[in-house]
Design an enzyme around this catalytic site. Structure first.
Site, PDB file in Angstrom:
ATOM      1  N   SER A  33      49.137  11.991  73.265  1.00  0.00           N
ATOM      2  CA  SER A  33      50.608  11.798  73.689  1.00  0.00           C
ATOM      3  C   SER A  33      51.555  12.677  72.688  1.00  0.00           C
ATOM      4  O   SER A  33      52.533  12.502  72.875  1.00  0.00           O
ATOM      5  CB  SER A  33      50.968  10.211  73.594  1.00  0.00           C
ATOM      6  OG  SER A  33      50.619   9.603  72.393  1.00  0.00           O
ATOM      7  N   ASP A  85      46.252  19.600  67.633  1.00  0.00           N
ATOM      8  CA  ASP A  85      45.853  18.453  68.073  1.00  0.00           C
ATOM      9  C   ASP A  85      46.348  17.230  67.382  1.00  0.00           C
ATOM     10  O   ASP A  85      46.727  17.373  66.209  1.00  0.00           O
ATOM     11  CB  ASP A  85      44.366  18.672  68.235  1.00  0.00           C
ATOM     12  CG  ASP A  85      43.900  17.698  69.455  1.00  0.00           C
ATOM     13  OD1 ASP A  85      44.725  17.033  69.835  1.00  0.00           O
ATOM     14  OD2 ASP A  85      42.571  18.017  69.708  1.00  0.00           O
ATOM     15  N   ALA A  87      45.670  12.971  66.233  1.00  0.00           N
ATOM     16  CA  ALA A  87      44.530  12.311  65.771  1.00  0.00           C
ATOM     17  C   ALA A  87      44.478  10.678  65.784  1.00  0.00           C
ATOM     18  O   ALA A  87      45.860  10.207  66.133  1.00  0.00           O
ATOM     19  CB  ALA A  87      44.083  12.767  64.485  1.00  0.00           C
ATOM     20  N   GLY A  99      39.317  11.129  69.556  1.00  0.00           N
ATOM     21  CA  GLY A  99      38.337  10.866  70.774  1.00  0.00           C
ATOM     22  C   GLY A  99      38.746   9.629  71.421  1.00  0.00           C
ATOM     23  O   GLY A  99      38.449   9.215  72.438  1.00  0.00           O
ATOM     24  N   GLU A 107      37.867  19.021  72.251  1.00  0.00           N
ATOM     25  CA  GLU A 107      38.728  18.872  71.093  1.00  0.00           C
ATOM     26  C   GLU A 107      37.955  19.799  69.911  1.00  0.00           C
ATOM     27  O   GLU A 107      38.593  20.663  69.165  1.00  0.00           O
ATOM     28  CB  GLU A 107      39.343  17.543  70.817  1.00  0.00           C
ATOM     29  CG  GLU A 107      40.128  17.202  71.938  1.00  0.00           C
ATOM     30  CD  GLU A 107      40.822  15.770  71.426  1.00  0.00           C
ATOM     31  OE1 GLU A 107      40.141  15.027  70.788  1.00  0.00           O
ATOM     32  OE2 GLU A 107      41.775  15.633  71.808  1.00  0.00           O
TER      33      GLU A 107
HETATM   34  O1  LIG Z   1      41.640  12.437  70.217  1.00  0.00           O
HETATM   35  C1  LIG Z   1      42.342  12.479  70.960  1.00  0.00           C
HETATM   36  C2  LIG Z   1      41.984  12.503  72.426  1.00  0.00           C
HETATM   37  O2  LIG Z   1      40.621  12.255  72.462  1.00  0.00           O
HETATM   38  C3  LIG Z   1      44.031  12.247  70.686  1.00  0.00           C
HETATM   39  O3  LIG Z   1      44.243  13.455  70.205  1.00  0.00           O
HETATM   40  C4  LIG Z   1      43.872  11.144  69.888  1.00  0.00           C
HETATM   41  O4  LIG Z   1      43.749   9.928  70.401  1.00  0.00           O
HETATM   42  C5  LIG Z   1      45.681  10.990  69.544  1.00  0.00           C
HETATM   43  O5  LIG Z   1      46.516  10.752  70.570  1.00  0.00           O
HETATM   44  P1  LIG Z   1      47.713  10.307  70.617  1.00  0.00           P
HETATM   45  O6  LIG Z   1      48.618  11.622  70.080  1.00  0.00           O
HETATM   46  O7  LIG Z   1      48.135   9.865  71.948  1.00  0.00           O
HETATM   47  O8  LIG Z   1      47.963   9.348  69.672  1.00  0.00           O
END
Ligand SMILES: O=C(CO)[C@H](O)[C@H](O)COP(=O)(O)O
Length: 234
Positions: A33, A85, A87, A99, A107
């Site tokens: 997100s 990305d 985390a 993940g 990723e």
């Molecule tokens: O690793 C991931 C997906 O597998 C996402 O980067 C992680 O879950 C973070 O997501 P968000 O930005 O919604 O908190």
């Protein structure tokens, strides 16, 4: 917009503004997100026709398309100038748990293919040791028919709980990753030595990849509750 959502947006915008290489040719776009705002910001760049974006899964492919960016694959372009990305948890050495959104193999492939890997997150993801904030366990992508064996192996390695992640209301049965694999969440409590734990899990037959990312991120941006953005670097 909620406080957390605003924090994600601020972190993502600043991460792009500070790091996007002016002459980038190939750019990795992660999942989750927070990365939604990374793609939004990159989509606002005037030179957006001059580079190609490489996704980490189905969701990020859609983000690239929806923001009018050029789409490529990691098979076509395996040397990326930069990747962004999210985390699930970040420690001060920039070890990560990823993940939570079930995209971890692709990723990691995109992250390690980039000259610079930039993490974007909100304040809830900061942690002094992995496993302290993210209580769901380490996500591990596995070949489906190995799940019984791997469950036993993970318990032998010290996992407190091992859960085959389910698809939820939308699917009876386990979640299927973008690579047609299963996902296990293994809770090891606080992870004092993430490199060693990753290596032990990775050596189990049937494990495709773990959600422990070490020695790959060089900077992490966190949107804070007060609207500011903080940074950790290594
Ligand atoms: O690793 C991931 C997906 O597998 C996402 O980067 C992680 O879950 C973070 O997501 P968000 O930005 O919604 O908190």
């Amino acid at each position: 917009m909620s406080l957390v959502e605003e924090a994600k947006k601020q972190a993502a915008y600043k991460a792009v503004d500070d790091n996007f290489p002016p002459h980038a040719k190939y750019v990795g776009i992660g999942s989750g997100s927070t990365v939604v705002y990374v793609a939004e910001r990159i989509g606002q760049l005037k030179n957006k026709d001059s580079f190609i974006c490489i996704p980490t899964g189905f969701q990020s492919k859609q983000l690239i398309i929806d923001n009018g960016l050029k789409l490529g694959t990691i098979e076509q372009f395996s040397d990326l100038d930069i990747a962004f990305d999210g985390a699930d948890e970040v420690d001060p050495q920039l070890n990560l748990i990823k993940g939570g959104g079930a995209c971890l193999f692709q990723e990691k492939l995109v992250a390690v293919s980039a000259k610079k890997f930039v993490v974007v997150a909100d304040y809830r993801k900061k942690s002094d040791v992995l496993g302290k904030q993210w209580k769901q366990g380490i996500p591990i992508e596995i070949v489906p028919n190995s799940y019984v064996k791997i469950t036993k192996d993970l318990k032998s390695l010290g996992a407190i709980t091992v859960t085959l992640r389910q698809g939820g209301k939308a699917k009876a049965g386990p979640i299927i990753t973008d690579n047609n694999n299963f996902l296990i969440d293994a809770d090891f409590g606080e992870v004092k030595d993430p490199v060693s734990l990753h290596n032990k899990i990775k050596s189990l037959v049937g494990v495709v990849e773990t959600g422990i990312f070490t020695n790959v991120a060089s900077v992490s941006y966190f949107g804070e509750e007060d609207g500011k953005v903080s940074q950790w670097t290594v």
